[in-house]
Design an enzyme around this catalytic site. Structure first.
Site, PDB file in Angstrom:
ATOM      1  N   ASP A 422       0.839  -1.189   0.000  1.00  0.00           N
ATOM      2  CA  ASP A 422       0.000   0.000   0.000  1.00  0.00           C
ATOM      3  C   ASP A 422       0.876   1.241   0.000  1.00  0.00           C
ATOM      4  O   ASP A 422       1.937   1.264   0.604  1.00  0.00           O
ATOM      5  CB  ASP A 422      -0.918   0.020   1.229  1.00  0.00           C
ATOM      6  CG  ASP A 422      -0.136   0.087   2.528  1.00  0.00           C
ATOM      7  OD1 ASP A 422      -0.241   1.103   3.238  1.00  0.00           O
ATOM      8  OD2 ASP A 422       0.592  -0.879   2.843  1.00  0.00           O
ATOM      9  N   SER A 423       0.437   2.267  -0.705  1.00  0.00           N
ATOM     10  CA  SER A 423       1.097   3.564  -0.717  1.00  0.00           C
ATOM     11  C   SER A 423       2.554   3.420  -1.155  1.00  0.00           C
ATOM     12  O   SER A 423       2.832   3.038  -2.287  1.00  0.00           O
ATOM     13  CB  SER A 423       0.973   4.210   0.659  1.00  0.00           C
ATOM     14  OG  SER A 423       1.348   5.555   0.619  1.00  0.00           O
ATOM     15  N   ALA A 424       3.509   3.734  -0.266  1.00  0.00           N
ATOM     16  CA  ALA A 424       4.916   3.558  -0.621  1.00  0.00           C
ATOM     17  C   ALA A 424       5.196   2.113  -0.992  1.00  0.00           C
ATOM     18  O   ALA A 424       5.985   1.833  -1.906  1.00  0.00           O
ATOM     19  CB  ALA A 424       5.794   3.987   0.560  1.00  0.00           C
ATOM     20  N   ALA A 527       0.568   8.549  -1.096  1.00  0.00           N
ATOM     21  CA  ALA A 527       1.543   7.930  -0.223  1.00  0.00           C
ATOM     22  C   ALA A 527       1.069   7.968   1.196  1.00  0.00           C
ATOM     23  O   ALA A 527       0.337   8.826   1.590  1.00  0.00           O
ATOM     24  CB  ALA A 527       2.871   8.635  -0.332  1.00  0.00           C
ATOM     25  N   GLY A 528       1.616   7.085   2.113  1.00  0.00           N
ATOM     26  CA  GLY A 528       1.279   7.086   3.498  1.00  0.00           C
ATOM     27  C   GLY A 528       1.141   5.742   4.052  1.00  0.00           C
ATOM     28  O   GLY A 528       1.117   4.778   3.394  1.00  0.00           O
TER      29      GLY A 528
END
EC number: 3.1.1.23
Length: 528
Positions: A422-424, A527-528
């Site tokens: 997820d995200s990064a 991102a997060g």
């Protein structure tokens, strides 16, 4: 959807309420009259703007079956804010003569939505500039005209405090707003105590005593949230997001999560690997261990499996297992090991490239292990700013290759390998896959990239404008994280909120030497 009834209702309610409160002569009456006059003006200005976008935003859909892009999202968000203003105006009109009518509370709500609509109008003006320059189907302006820098510079001067006070999460379902409020209150309370105490639970404990004032004063909460997002560095966000890594919170999460047969923290030494080429298995390629910035070092991973499988109880795997407090690596599983699973899931956690580990993501990974019936290898890659790009990519690619080479130890035959993140972590899924293709080793059979970061460079898009009201990861915070990870490579702006359907991966292409850093890959993610 025809928005005319919404604007007509807003105008009628605003005129009726303004006329009523203008006669009161009180301070709250003057505030009500001013708020309804502002609502009327916002409605008058927004109606032609939204009508203009509605005529054109279909040109930026991926295809006819996918009616979604950042322009649509901006329009829908503005309509949602208008609908909340209409609902509040209707409530005021129905209860303004009641002895139980809370004038102070209701006028503050109206003023908050006026502030939100003012900022949304400004966002639409910026989006209008993009719309005028973007070709149909392209959500990013031409890089040579400098429009991205101009839009992002103006965007950075806007105020977002109103979106973290009374209007927090207005664009989402009501059921999620208490959760978002809890996160926002916790964040600003943590920020107030950040420099007064030691890290970890010391700050968290102090925050409990100051959270009350932010819970009862939404304006104070919004102002403090805006200050934090603009002024505090990446180390603050790393500390806040890493609260879930503390022993106490991790233990509580572990007790409430699905029990698994195997949960082992592994440390893999940095040794060269030999892997066969996918096109010709008789030829091998050497995979070097990560060396960027800090030189060769061990790779940390976590193996999760609902059932105990062959190889997972081997002496070779035990030699790689590192102690992790009092937690035993084997859980409830009893009986002989099952045969290896044909599937293997390799997971890269999120956290903006700067925070979190596999342990904070372990609770949901345990559920995945049970539902999939396959082993999961979650990688603890090195974090920025201490280990910027390309260290994380190097470690994740090495971990992927190590998993292919040692799949039997993990309880799998690796006939089917999937990457998830997820995200990064979504960014790392994509870049690891691209590097596997470039090197020529077995590519993953599937990728599950949730809201991935796919553009780590300066560029404006309509969905990135929406990060002004993102309750979890505003653009300013996102930029700090990506700057810590990418530095001068990725630029100071990057990663946008979900919505645009034509993102670009930038860093992955540049690092792999595949040429054009503007290849189209999919969602511009977040991102997060």
């Amino acid at each position: 959807m025809d928005a005319r009834p919404l604007f007509q209702s807003l105008q009628a309610l605003a005129e009726d309420n303004a006329s009523f409160f203008q006669r009161s002569g009180t301070e709250s009456g003057r505030r009500f009259a001013a708020a309804f006059a502002a609502l009327r003006e916002h409605g008058r200005r927004l109606e032609p703007a939204l009508r203009h976008f509605a005529r054109l935003y279909h040109r930026f859909d991926l295809d006819e079956a996918t009616p979604g892009n950042g322009y649509r999202s901006l329009v829908q968000t503005a309509r949602c804010c208008l609908a909340h203003a209409v609902h509040k105006s209707r409530y005021v009109a129905a209860h303004r003569r009641s002895v139980f009518f809370r004038a102070g509370h209701n006028v503050a709500e109206l003023e908050a939505y006026c502030a939100a609509l003012a900022q949304l109008r400004a966002l639409l003006c910026l989006a209008q500039r993009l719309l005028a320059h973007n070709r149909p189907g392209c959500l990013f302006p031409p890089e040579e005209d400098g429009l991205s820098e101009l839009v992002l510079r103006e965007y950075s001067t806007m105020h977002n405090g109103c979106f973290y006070g009374r209007c927090l999460g207005f664009q989402f379902a009501p059921s999620i707003r208490p959760f978002l409020q809890t996160i926002a209150i916790g964040l600003v309370s943590f920020g107030e105590n950040y420099k007064r105490n030691d890290m970890g639970l010391g700050v968290a404990a102090g925050s409990l005593f100051t959270s009350g004032k932010f819970a009862i004063d939404p304006e104070l909460r919004g102002d403090e949230f805006e200050r934090l997002t603009q002024n505090l560095d990446v180390h603050f966000w790393k500390s806040f997001w890493n609260l879930t890594e503390t022993e106490l919170l991790a233990s509580v999460a572990s007790m409430t999560a699905t029990q698994v047969g195997v949960c082992r923290a592994l440390t893999v030494p940095p040794e060269p690997l030999e892997l066969p080429l996918a096109a010709d298995p008789s030829v091998t390629v050497t995979i070097a261990p990560p060396v960027a910035h800090t030189g060769p070092g061990p790779i940390h991973m976590r193996l999760l499996s609902y059932q105990l499988r062959e190889g997972q109880d081997s002496a070779a795997l035990s030699a790689l297992t590192r102690a992790e407090g009092p937690r035993a690596p084997l859980r409830w599983w009893r009986g002989p090991p099952l045969p290896p699973s044909p599937a293997l899931l390799v997971h890269f956690h999120g956290g903006g490239f700067v925070a979190q580990t596999s342990r904070s993501h372990e609770p949901y990974l345990r559920g995945w292990a049970r539902e999939l019936g396959a082993p999961i290898l979650s990688v603890d890659y090195a974090l920025a700013p201490e280990a910027p790009f390309p260290r994380a990519l190097e470690e994740c690619f090495y971990a992927y290759c190590w998993a292919l080479r040692n799949c039997r130890l993990l309880g799998s035959t690796a006939q089917r390998v999937c990457l998830a993140g997820d995200s990064a972590g979504g960014n790392l899924c994509l870049t690891v896959s691209m590097r596997a293709a470039a090197v020529g080793v077995q590519a993953p059979d599937g990728i599950m990239a949730a809201y991935p970061v796919t553009l780590v460079q300066a560029a404006a898009s309509p969905s990135r404008l929406l990060t002004l009201l993102d309750p979890l990861l505003p653009l300013g915070v996102l930029c700090k994280c990506l700057s810590a990870y990418a530095g001068g490579v990725g630029g100071s702006w990057g990663g946008g909120g979900g919505g645009d359907t034509h993102g670009r991966l930038g860093l992955g292409y540049r690092y792999l030497g595949l040429g054009d850093t503007r290849g189209w890959l999919g969602d511009d993610g977040g991102a997060g």
